[in-house]
Design a protein around this motif. Structure first.
Motif, PDB file in Angstrom:
ATOM      1  N   SER A 157      41.177 -33.523  17.968  1.00 13.70           N
ATOM      2  CA  SER A 157      41.067 -32.899  16.646  1.00 13.70           C
ATOM      3  C   SER A 157      39.867 -33.421  15.884  1.00 13.70           C
ATOM      4  O   SER A 157      39.251 -32.687  15.091  1.00 13.70           O
ATOM      5  N   GLU A 158      39.508 -34.689  16.098  1.00 12.59           N
ATOM      6  CA  GLU A 158      38.350 -35.260  15.408  1.00 12.59           C
ATOM      7  C   GLU A 158      37.052 -34.657  15.929  1.00 12.59           C
ATOM      8  O   GLU A 158      36.113 -34.435  15.160  1.00 12.59           O
ATOM      9  N   ILE A 159      36.995 -34.396  17.222  1.00 13.83           N
ATOM     10  CA  ILE A 159      35.772 -33.826  17.805  1.00 13.83           C
ATOM     11  C   ILE A 159      35.497 -32.445  17.230  1.00 13.83           C
ATOM     12  O   ILE A 159      34.398 -32.159  16.748  1.00 13.83           O
ATOM     13  N   VAL A 160      36.495 -31.575  17.275  1.00 13.03           N
ATOM     14  CA  VAL A 160      36.252 -30.179  16.891  1.00 13.03           C
ATOM     15  C   VAL A 160      36.159 -29.997  15.380  1.00 13.03           C
ATOM     16  O   VAL A 160      35.675 -28.959  14.915  1.00 13.03           O
ATOM     17  N   SER A 161      36.601 -30.983  14.593  1.00 11.54           N
ATOM     18  CA  SER A 161      36.573 -30.819  13.138  1.00 11.54           C
ATOM     19  C   SER A 161      35.275 -31.300  12.505  1.00 11.54           C
ATOM     20  O   SER A 161      35.107 -31.233  11.288  1.00 11.54           O
ATOM     21  N   LEU A 162      34.334 -31.779  13.320  1.00 19.57           N
ATOM     22  CA  LEU A 162      33.072 -32.301  12.798  1.00 19.57           C
ATOM     23  C   LEU A 162      32.151 -31.194  12.302  1.00 19.57           C
ATOM     24  O   LEU A 162      32.030 -30.139  12.919  1.00 19.57           O
ATOM     25  N   ASP A 163      31.474 -31.450  11.179  1.00 18.50           N
ATOM     26  CA  ASP A 163      30.422 -30.579  10.656  1.00 18.50           C
ATOM     27  C   ASP A 163      29.090 -31.317  10.733  1.00 18.50           C
ATOM     28  O   ASP A 163      29.054 -32.541  10.884  1.00 18.50           O
ATOM     29  N   PHE A 164      28.017 -30.541  10.582  1.00 15.51           N
ATOM     30  CA  PHE A 164      26.693 -31.154  10.645  1.00 15.51           C
ATOM     31  C   PHE A 164      26.274 -31.742   9.301  1.00 15.51           C
ATOM     32  O   PHE A 164      25.408 -32.582   9.238  1.00 15.51           O
ATOM     33  N   ALA A 165      26.875 -31.295   8.232  1.00 19.97           N
ATOM     34  CA  ALA A 165      26.532 -31.809   6.909  1.00 19.97           C
ATOM     35  C   ALA A 165      27.808 -32.143   6.153  1.00 19.97           C
ATOM     36  O   ALA A 165      28.862 -31.584   6.413  1.00 19.97           O
ATOM     37  N   LYS A 166      27.684 -33.037   5.192  1.00 17.19           N
ATOM     38  CA  LYS A 166      28.838 -33.501   4.425  1.00 17.19           C
ATOM     39  C   LYS A 166      29.472 -32.368   3.633  1.00 17.19           C
ATOM     40  O   LYS A 166      28.771 -31.598   2.968  1.00 17.19           O
ATOM     41  N   ASP A 167      30.813 -32.276   3.723  1.00 15.04           N
ATOM     42  CA  ASP A 167      31.582 -31.296   2.949  1.00 15.04           C
ATOM     43  C   ASP A 167      31.029 -29.883   3.099  1.00 15.04           C
ATOM     44  O   ASP A 167      30.923 -29.134   2.136  1.00 15.04           O
ATOM     45  N   ASP A 168      30.691 -29.514   4.322  1.00 15.01           N
ATOM     46  CA  ASP A 168      30.024 -28.231   4.522  1.00 15.01           C
ATOM     47  C   ASP A 168      30.996 -27.064   4.542  1.00 15.01           C
ATOM     48  O   ASP A 168      30.706 -26.006   4.027  1.00 15.01           O
ATOM     49  N   THR A 169      32.151 -27.227   5.161  1.00 13.71           N
ATOM     50  CA  THR A 169      33.112 -26.126   5.269  1.00 13.71           C
ATOM     51  C   THR A 169      34.503 -26.617   4.858  1.00 13.71           C
ATOM     52  O   THR A 169      34.810 -27.795   4.977  1.00 13.71           O
ATOM     53  N   THR A 189      28.797 -16.826  23.042  1.00  9.91           N
ATOM     54  CA  THR A 189      29.008 -15.484  23.557  1.00  9.91           C
ATOM     55  C   THR A 189      29.419 -15.556  25.018  1.00  9.91           C
ATOM     56  O   THR A 189      29.263 -16.589  25.678  1.00  9.91           O
ATOM     57  N   ARG A 190      29.950 -14.444  25.517  1.00 10.23           N
ATOM     58  CA  ARG A 190      30.435 -14.434  26.904  1.00 10.23           C
ATOM     59  C   ARG A 190      29.352 -14.797  27.900  1.00 10.23           C
ATOM     60  O   ARG A 190      29.609 -15.438  28.923  1.00 10.23           O
ATOM     61  N   ASP A 191      28.112 -14.383  27.621  1.00 11.63           N
ATOM     62  CA  ASP A 191      27.024 -14.701  28.554  1.00 11.63           C
ATOM     63  C   ASP A 191      26.491 -16.121  28.342  1.00 11.63           C
ATOM     64  O   ASP A 191      25.601 -16.568  29.079  1.00 11.63           O
ATOM     65  N   GLY A 192      27.035 -16.832  27.350  1.00 10.69           N
ATOM     66  CA  GLY A 192      26.641 -18.208  27.126  1.00 10.69           C
ATOM     67  C   GLY A 192      25.248 -18.388  26.579  1.00 10.69           C
ATOM     68  O   GLY A 192      24.688 -19.489  26.621  1.00 10.69           O
ATOM     69  N   LYS A 193      24.667 -17.324  25.988  1.00  8.47           N
ATOM     70  CA  LYS A 193      23.281 -17.400  25.524  1.00  8.47           C
ATOM     71  C   LYS A 193      23.140 -17.596  24.016  1.00  8.47           C
ATOM     72  O   LYS A 193      22.052 -17.865  23.530  1.00  8.47           O
ATOM     73  N   ARG A 194      24.245 -17.452  23.292  1.00 10.04           N
ATOM     74  CA  ARG A 194      24.146 -17.544  21.838  1.00 10.04           C
ATOM     75  C   ARG A 194      25.392 -18.219  21.274  1.00 10.04           C
ATOM     76  O   ARG A 194      26.513 -17.940  21.708  1.00 10.04           O
ATOM     77  N   ALA A 195      25.174 -19.122  20.323  1.00  6.85           N
ATOM     78  CA  ALA A 195      26.282 -19.800  19.660  1.00  6.85           C
ATOM     79  C   ALA A 195      26.842 -18.917  18.555  1.00  6.85           C
ATOM     80  O   ALA A 195      26.099 -18.256  17.833  1.00  6.85           O
ATOM     81  N   LEU A 196      28.172 -18.901  18.436  1.00 12.24           N
ATOM     82  CA  LEU A 196      28.838 -18.141  17.388  1.00 12.24           C
ATOM     83  C   LEU A 196      29.183 -19.082  16.225  1.00 12.24           C
ATOM     84  O   LEU A 196      28.851 -20.259  16.250  1.00 12.24           O
ATOM     85  N   HIS A 197      29.835 -18.540  15.213  1.00 16.97           N
ATOM     86  CA  HIS A 197      30.144 -19.353  14.038  1.00 16.97           C
ATOM     87  C   HIS A 197      31.550 -19.953  14.086  1.00 16.97           C
ATOM     88  O   HIS A 197      31.860 -20.839  13.301  1.00 16.97           O
ATOM     89  N   ASP A 198      32.400 -19.477  15.002  1.00 17.99           N
ATOM     90  CA  ASP A 198      33.789 -19.908  15.023  1.00 17.99           C
ATOM     91  C   ASP A 198      33.930 -21.311  15.606  1.00 17.99           C
ATOM     92  O   ASP A 198      33.433 -21.596  16.701  1.00 17.99           O
ATOM     93  N   ARG A 199      34.642 -22.162  14.892  1.00 19.09           N
ATOM     94  CA  ARG A 199      34.890 -23.529  15.352  1.00 19.09           C
ATOM     95  C   ARG A 199      35.789 -23.497  16.592  1.00 19.09           C
ATOM     96  O   ARG A 199      36.733 -22.714  16.667  1.00 19.09           O
ATOM     97  N   LEU A 200      35.508 -24.362  17.550  1.00 19.41           N
ATOM     98  CA  LEU A 200      36.345 -24.453  18.752  1.00 19.41           C
ATOM     99  C   LEU A 200      37.732 -24.981  18.402  1.00 19.41           C
ATOM    100  O   LEU A 200      37.900 -25.787  17.486  1.00 19.41           O
ATOM    101  N   ASN A 201      38.714 -24.535  19.146  1.00 19.07           N
ATOM    102  CA  ASN A 201      40.057 -25.094  19.056  1.00 19.07           C
ATOM    103  C   ASN A 201      40.120 -26.355  19.910  1.00 19.07           C
ATOM    104  O   ASN A 201      39.455 -26.448  20.947  1.00 19.07           O
ATOM    105  N   ASP A 202      40.942 -27.339  19.495  1.00 20.20           N
ATOM    106  CA  ASP A 202      40.981 -28.583  20.262  1.00 20.20           C
ATOM    107  C   ASP A 202      41.561 -28.405  21.657  1.00 20.20           C
ATOM    108  O   ASP A 202      41.386 -29.270  22.524  1.00 20.20           O
ATOM    109  N   ARG A 203      42.238 -27.273  21.903  1.00 16.90           N
ATOM    110  CA  ARG A 203      42.741 -27.024  23.262  1.00 16.90           C
ATOM    111  C   ARG A 203      41.595 -26.843  24.253  1.00 16.90           C
ATOM    112  O   ARG A 203      41.775 -27.063  25.461  1.00 16.90           O
TER     113      ARG A 203
END
Length: 354
Positions: free
Chosen positions: A186-198, A260-274
């Motif tokens: 849970s700590e890994i996936v909850s990280l943001d790049f900037a303080k109090d970003d989301t 994305t499915r082709d692995g070429k572009r990052a999306l905005h959705d945070r990963l689930n810890d699963r």
């Protein structure tokens, strides 16, 4: 029926949930107070992790159904009834599998929490509960089954199985940062790049010349974790993180996101810890770890906690530094994570003159 089955709530349970946080009965309602009730309920929902709250909800649903099948009601709390419920969990009368002591203890915690949300108190020290639970622990308690630690040679082999496309860069950063930071899933996936970003952030990362500083709002409260640079780019968690951030073009918001499915572009959705649990199991198999065991047993050996246990077992530093790094309140908890350590270094037998 399995213990994880979710049962529908009765009208009485739903009414109790609605009344858990409400305007006092002697105060006239208003739009402002009603909005504050919703705000208070929202804060109450954040009093524990989502996984814990889901487990507590299942605990209450199971106990409620068990009570009603026996012609009684879960409200108000009855120590005598709960003592019988605990006994049934340890020695089921219907032939189903008995629960472990740790699960029974967790069930009791779930019931205590649920009663507290309804303004009621469950006295866990009542003899009908305490003595039954003590007997269960004395009769059935076993040493905890621990997941195997991922050792340095293991993590190196695991990341070597990953490709160098965008998805591979992300997963490499997850494994190396999770390992070096001794982080929970849970700590890994909850990280943001900037303080109090989301709003759903539970911490953030700052990059420096010598490493990365992680500020985490974790299970035991806020703590800082310093992840220094490694001996080579191939195994350096900070380098892996920088590579992922650069090619994924992430400069704000969640760090570890879907692609994305082709692995070429990052999306905005945070990963689930699963995802991390699946990633660990997949790379364990791909790296051929513990080849002497059948596949099912190999998969069962490892989980997200294997990363924390690996760091605790492998870091050749004073135990106090490991304890601080993992955010443990006691050295004893840290030792539970140390699957491999220098035992008998302190020889009290000789020190006592024998």
């Amino acid at each position: 029926m399995s213990a994880s089955t979710e049962y529908p709530k009765s009208k009485k349970d739903m009414a109790a949930d609605d009344d858990a946080i409400a305007v006092p009965s002697h105060v006239a309602g208003s739009g402002t107070l009603d909005r504050l009730v919703q705000t208070a309920r929202s804060y109450a929902e954040k009093s524990a992790s989502q996984n814990t709250l889901k487990a507590y909800a299942r605990d209450w649903a199971h106990f409620s159904r068990w009570s009603r099948l026996r012609g009684t009601d879960p409200l108000p709390p009855s120590p005598e009834l709960i003592g019988l419920y605990l006994a049934n969990l340890a020695a089921p009368s219907d032939g189903s599998a008995a629960l472990t002591v740790s699960t029974i203890d967790r069930r009791l915690s779930g019931l205590s929490w649920n009663y507290a949300q309804r303004g009621l108190t469950l006295d866990r020290k009542n003899r009908h509960i305490a003595t039954v639970l003590a007997g269960i622990k004395r009769e059935h308690a076993r040493p905890p089954v621990q997941k195997e630690a991922i050792l340095p040679e293991d993590i190196i082999a695991m990341v070597a199985t990953l490709p160098f496309d965008l998805r591979g860069l992300r997963d490499r950063a997850i494994l190396l940062l999770g390992y070096a930071g001794g982080l929970r899933r849970s700590e890994i996936v909850s990280l943001d790049f900037a303080k109090d970003d989301t709003p759903d952030s539970k911490g953030w990362v700052e990059l420096f010349a010598d490493g990365a500083l992680l500020t985490l709002n974790a299970k035991t409260g806020w703590r800082e974790v310093e992840v220094a640079r490694g001996s080579s780019d191939r195994t350096c968690p900070v380098h892996a993180l920088e590579q992922w951030l650069h090619y994924a073009r992430i400069d704000f918001g969640p760090i570890f996101v879907r692609t994305t499915r082709d692995g070429k572009r990052a999306l905005h959705d945070r990963l689930n810890d699963r995802h991390i649990a699946r990633l660990i199991k997949k790379t364990v198999l791909d790296a051929g770890l513990r080849p002497e065991l059948p596949e099912a047993e190999r998969l069962a050996l490892f989980s997200g906690h294997s990363l924390r246990a690996g760091l605790a077992s492998s870091a050749d530093v004073d135990e106090r530094y490991v304890q601080k790094h993992l955010g443990h309140a006691s050295a004893e908890m840290t030792r539970r994570y140390q699957r491999r350590r220098d035992r008998f270094r302190v020889n009290l037998t000789k020190a006592a003159g024998l």
